[in-house]
Enzyme design. Structure first.
Site, PDB file in Angstrom:
ATOM      1  N   CYS A 187       1.784 -27.026 -21.496  1.00 42.13           N
ATOM      2  CA  CYS A 187       2.548 -26.205 -22.431  1.00 42.13           C
ATOM      3  C   CYS A 187       2.660 -24.789 -21.864  1.00 42.13           C
ATOM      4  CB  CYS A 187       1.859 -26.178 -23.787  1.00 42.13           C
ATOM      5  SG  CYS A 187       2.588 -24.999 -24.949  1.00 42.13           S
ATOM      6  N   ASP A 194       0.010 -31.797 -21.625  1.00 40.43           N
ATOM      7  CA  ASP A 194       0.844 -32.774 -22.316  1.00 40.43           C
ATOM      8  C   ASP A 194       0.883 -34.027 -21.457  1.00 40.43           C
ATOM      9  OD1 ASP A 194       1.655 -31.082 -24.495  1.00 40.43           O
ATOM     10  OD2 ASP A 194       2.994 -30.060 -23.112  1.00 40.43           O
TER      11      ASP A 194
END
Length: 279
Positions: A187, A194
């Site tokens: 992120c 992620d």
């Protein structure tokens, strides 16, 4: 991307459980696309961002809680993406608000998300019974069809983003499908990882499976929102492998009751919204 520090993702947030549309926060697509040398007026792909929301609840007119799942489809041509933490906070704000039926909830979400995205957003709200009958909730988890590159015995020298790792093999044009569960990125606001599965469908010179695996792993510490990572992959594959037809479909694991599944293609229609083994 200093403006991202002003989004809900970059600060502590109070929990609000009364309907509050102002919680939604847009993130312009132009910033990441500018770095990819993409022109919003002539994108090399079409597609959509498919969101699955698992934490949606509201009160009916008698004050009884209702629970449901939502599918939200944002066109990739929208000026903005919707920042994920703001969407989580927004959906949670329905919890103690009364609505006159599911249709009213759908209309409300579609209106609010459309205003923030800058384009119409398709919204479906499903009861748990209805959701079980959807591809998302098939009895057996759907396995992505294609050649799984993760089993290749490959050595890795680089864990930094290197699109030039992508190579083509000798041979005539072919139609192929490559799949990897090893996609990981970060992120750009919180630097939290992620995780996702990526499927690439193409027609063109054979893409080297080993080079594709090395490229996927090179994104392991790369920063970008889910939508931006998939567009990055589309652009890199197109530039370095030159397929005539190309689709990139990312299925990311959920965070905060949401999973985001961007799809970009220059030839295919929207894919099936069916969860993978990690979802």
């Amino acid at each position: 991307m200093s403006y991202l520090k002003d989004t809900p993702l970059g600060r502590n947030s109070a929990f609000i459980d009364q309907y509050t549309p102002s919680l939604l926060c847009p993130v312009p697509r132009w910033d990441a696309r500018e770095s990819l040398e993409l022109d919003d007026t002539a994108l090399p792909f079409h597609g959509q961002d498919i969101w699955n929301a698992y934490e949606l609840s509201w009160l009916n007119e008698k004050g009884k809680p209702e629970v449901a799942l939502a599918e939200l489809v944002v066109p990739c041509t929208s000026p903005n993406i919707i920042e994920s933490k703001s969407l989580k906070l927004y959906l949670n704000s329905f919890a103690n608000s009364r609505f006159a039926g599911r249709d009213r909830v759908v209309e409300t979400i579609a209106r609010d998300l459309g205003q923030v995205a800058g384009a119409p957003v398709d919204v479906r709200v499903l009861t748990l019974r209805e959701a079980r009958q959807q591809p998302l909730w098939e009895e057996h988890v759907r396995e992505e069809p294609g050649e799984l590159v993760d089993t290749l015995d490959v050595a890795f020298e680089h864990l930094e983003y290197r699109p030039e790792l992508l190579l083509t093999d000798q041979g005539p044009e072919r139609t192929g499908v490559l799949v990897s569960h090893l996609l990981r990125s970060h992120c750009p606001v919180t630097n939290q990882p992620d995780w996702g599965t990526v499927q690439v469908r193409y027609t063109g010179r054979p893409i080297s499976p080993a080079s594709f695996l090395r490229y996927v792993v090179s994104l392991r510490n790369h920063q970008g929102f889910h939508e931006q990572i998939v567009e990055q992959m589309f652009v890199d594959l197109r530039r370095h492998c030159g397929p005539r037809q190309l689709s990139v479909y990312g299925r990311f694991t959920r965070r905060g009751g949401l999973d985001i599944n961007p799809f970009r293609s220059n030839y295919e229609d929207a894919p099936l919204n069916a969860r993978t083994v990690r979802q």
